[in-house]
Design an enzyme around this catalytic site. Structure first.
Site, short mmCIF file in Angstrom:
data_model
loop_
_atom_site.label_atom_id
_atom_site.label_comp_id
_atom_site.label_asym_id
_atom_site.label_seq_id
_atom_site.Cartn_x
_atom_site.Cartn_y
_atom_site.Cartn_z
N LYS A 190 1.21 -1.68 -0.33
CA LYS A 190 -0.14 0.24 0.13
C LYS A 190 0.64 1.19 0.07
O LYS A 190 0.56 2.16 -0.66
CB LYS A 190 -0.86 -0.30 0.82
N ASP A 204 -6.28 0.37 0.19
CA ASP A 204 -6.41 0.84 2.39
C ASP A 204 -7.75 0.66 2.60
O ASP A 204 -8.02 -0.64 2.12
CB ASP A 204 -6.42 2.32 1.92
#
Ligand code: SF4
Length: 217
Positions: free
Chosen positions: A126, A144
């Site tokens: 991420k 996310d």
């Protein structure tokens, strides 16, 4: 392209167009002036809100303006600066180790490469996606908690799909040039509209075609 892939693509487009129409100005809400500061902010942002990160980073950036300074930081001093955010002890350790590796292996420059970024402490998929996309303006699509939740609820993936599957599904359906904007649009859609506790289903343009809404009428 088989039929189910095509249907999935159409649903992803539908979700994305809606998210962009609701949040045309979606973008990074972390404060930063360069890729180093962005990297520090993104590492700090795990499991905490962007505003809480933005409250602590001015002091961090002033004390440690580049990886060289951060690599020499005293753990306790850094912890004191970031102790208002979650997981601050682990994050402080990661940040110092991150900076040491950047200095040692990359001449003090944050690497552009997605795989190289992931070799750094505190940097997972991420974070690496955000750094390449927001920091270097290269293709990246970070998944996310908000992007994951929205993708599961709308039925782009199954309810137990993990972030990696969501990332691959979205990346496969979209052109590389769309990845960064798609991340921000879906993030805002999840953060401010399809929220974890109280999604705004009644006013949602997608409520007739959303799997979550069908299961929770
Ligand atoms: S209908 Fe509700 S759950 Fe579905 S996308 Fe809209 S806000 Fe989210």
């Amino acid at each position: 392209m088989n039929n189910s892939t095509k249907v999935k693509e159409i649903r992803i487009r539908r979700l994305l167009v809606t998210a962009k129409s609701l949040f045309p100005n979606a973008g990074c809400e972390l404060d930063f002036k360069n890729v180093y500061e962005l990297s520090v902010a993104v590492i700090l942002s795990a499991q905490t809100t962007d505003p809480s990160v933005n409250k602590v980073t001015p002091e961090v950036f002033k004390a440690y303006p580049d990886p060289d300074h951060l690599a020499q930081a005293e753990l306790v001093s850094l912890e004191n600066m970031i102790k208002t955010i979650g997981l601050y002890h682990t994050k402080a350790k990661h940040l110092i180790e991150f900076a040491k590796e950047v200095v040692k292996n990359f001449d003090g420059e944050i690497p552009h490469d997605f795989d190289q970024l992931q070799t750094l402490p505190g940097v997972g998929r991420k974070t690496a996606n955000v750094i390449v996309s927001v920091g270097f303006n290269q293709p990246g699509l970070a998944v996310d908690t908000h992007v994951l939740r929205v993708s599961q609820r709308f039925g782009i993936v199954s309810n137990d799909a993990d972030p990696l599957l969501v990332e691959k599904t979205l990346k496969n359906a979209l052109d590389e040039s769309e990845w960064g904007d798609a991340h921000h649009a879906l993030l805002f859609f999840g953060r401010y509209h399809c929220t974890a506790r109280k999604p705004k289903c009644e006013s949602c343009p997608l409520n007739q075609e959303c799997r979550y809404k069908k299961m929770n009428p």
